[in-house]
Design an enzyme around this catalytic site. Sequence first.
Site, PDB file in Angstrom:
ATOM      1  N   GLU A  55       0.834  -1.201   0.000  1.00  0.00           N
ATOM      2  CA  GLU A  55       0.000   0.000   0.000  1.00  0.00           C
ATOM      3  C   GLU A  55       0.870   1.253   0.000  1.00  0.00           C
ATOM      4  OE1 GLU A  55      -3.651   1.902   2.618  1.00  0.00           O
ATOM      5  OE2 GLU A  55      -1.855   1.141   3.643  1.00  0.00           O
TER       6      GLU A  55
ATOM      7  N   TRP B 175      -8.110  -1.370   0.117  1.00  0.00           N
ATOM      8  CA  TRP B 175      -9.016  -0.306  -0.315  1.00  0.00           C
ATOM      9  C   TRP B 175     -10.259  -0.813  -1.049  1.00  0.00           C
ATOM     10  CZ3 TRP B 175      -8.971   4.855   0.727  1.00  0.00           C
ATOM     11  CH2 TRP B 175      -7.835   5.352   1.381  1.00  0.00           C
TER      12      TRP B 175
ATOM     13  N   TYR C 235      -4.623   9.779  -0.750  1.00  0.00           N
ATOM     14  CA  TYR C 235      -3.260  10.000  -0.257  1.00  0.00           C
ATOM     15  C   TYR C 235      -2.204  10.270  -1.326  1.00  0.00           C
ATOM     16  CZ  TYR C 235      -5.049   8.119   4.163  1.00  0.00           C
ATOM     17  OH  TYR C 235      -5.770   7.911   5.306  1.00  0.00           O
TER      18      TYR C 235
ATOM     19  N   CYS D 163      -6.802   9.751   6.892  1.00  0.00           N
ATOM     20  CA  CYS D 163      -6.746   9.584   8.345  1.00  0.00           C
ATOM     21  C   CYS D 163      -5.342   9.919   8.832  1.00  0.00           C
ATOM     22  CB  CYS D 163      -7.143   8.167   8.727  1.00  0.00           C
ATOM     23  SG  CYS D 163      -8.864   7.757   8.333  1.00  0.00           S
TER      24      CYS D 163
ATOM     25  N   ARG E 154      -5.760  12.014  12.274  1.00  0.00           N
ATOM     26  CA  ARG E 154      -6.971  12.677  12.780  1.00  0.00           C
ATOM     27  C   ARG E 154      -7.995  11.681  13.309  1.00  0.00           C
ATOM     28  NH1 ARG E 154     -11.465  11.732   9.720  1.00  0.00           N
ATOM     29  NH2 ARG E 154     -11.004  10.794   7.703  1.00  0.00           N
TER      30      ARG E 154
ATOM     31  N   ASP F  75      -8.706   3.988  13.929  1.00  0.00           N
ATOM     32  CA  ASP F  75      -9.309   2.708  14.277  1.00  0.00           C
ATOM     33  C   ASP F  75      -8.206   1.874  14.926  1.00  0.00           C
ATOM     34  OD1 ASP F  75     -10.201   0.091  14.308  1.00  0.00           O
ATOM     35  OD2 ASP F  75     -10.749   0.006  12.192  1.00  0.00           O
TER      36      ASP F  75
END
Length: 318
Positions: A75, A97, A139, A200, A220, A223
Amino acid sequence: MEMSISHTDSAHPGHYEWQYLDLMRRVWEQGHERMDRTGVGTRSLFGAMMRFDLADGAMPLITTKRVYWKTATREMLWFLTGDTNIRELCAQGCEIWTDWPHARFVRETGEEISMEDFSARIVADTDFAADWGELGPVYGKQWVDWPSYEPAEDGLFRKGPGVNQVSAVVDGLRNNPSSRRHIIEGWNVAELDGMALPPCHKTYQFHVGEGRLNCALYQRSCDIALGLPFNLWSGALLQRMIAQQAGLEPGEFVWMGGDVHLYLNHADLVEAQLQREPAGNPTLDVIRKPDSIFGYRIDDFAVSNYEPQPALKAPVAV
């Protein structure tokens, strides 16, 4: 009232992973129950920090369950290409994803299709991938091709060259290491609505001290059960690659979380993991130094001394 969490002084000294387990325990036991965007519900606290020393190849790789570090590495390498379509990830068997495009396809077409069949179709059919595999400017797009605009005639603007933040950081670390502006930012306010999921792990800042490269990552939304083990590995991996490219030794990786949460339907995973104790000190060897930060391949990375406890699974909240 929300509370700030600091886990630099664990009640279980020694192993780096106790910071992670302490955070999980505190959020599970003291977190405020809130309904969230996904409709699943969470226990959440606000403000957390963990620190990991990356000297001698050390990495914050979680040992109390198996973390598929090669998947997280694929990733990260994909982010660095600037690609925003899941086709290349699916072709490598990396399904990180796939949940979001799959959910959109089922929602908008009404066609029931398994995740496995959806992914296979993405790989096999370029037109289908173009229609349903696109994530928007997530991203990698922001990291290596942040949009810019320049004045045109009559008060209008035209699109300018994209900004490659990653290249700029590597160049800056080589030429001006004491700068306080070594930052990679993913939170492009103007393009959030076009993203399958807003970033995130949004902000990376780099700092050089005595020849060592330190990195602070601000996340921010976190999980803890499913996402954070991947985020810790990926952030430290990016730091290691940039350090090698800039001719620096890896220093401290500092992780900071805003909304840190556990999903209510992750109870079985959380309670099982909190019964386990970390063991071992896995290390990462970066076997090859490519000519560019964008030249790394999955075979350039080797992990040693990683003997994790069995995997723990829980549903992804989409």
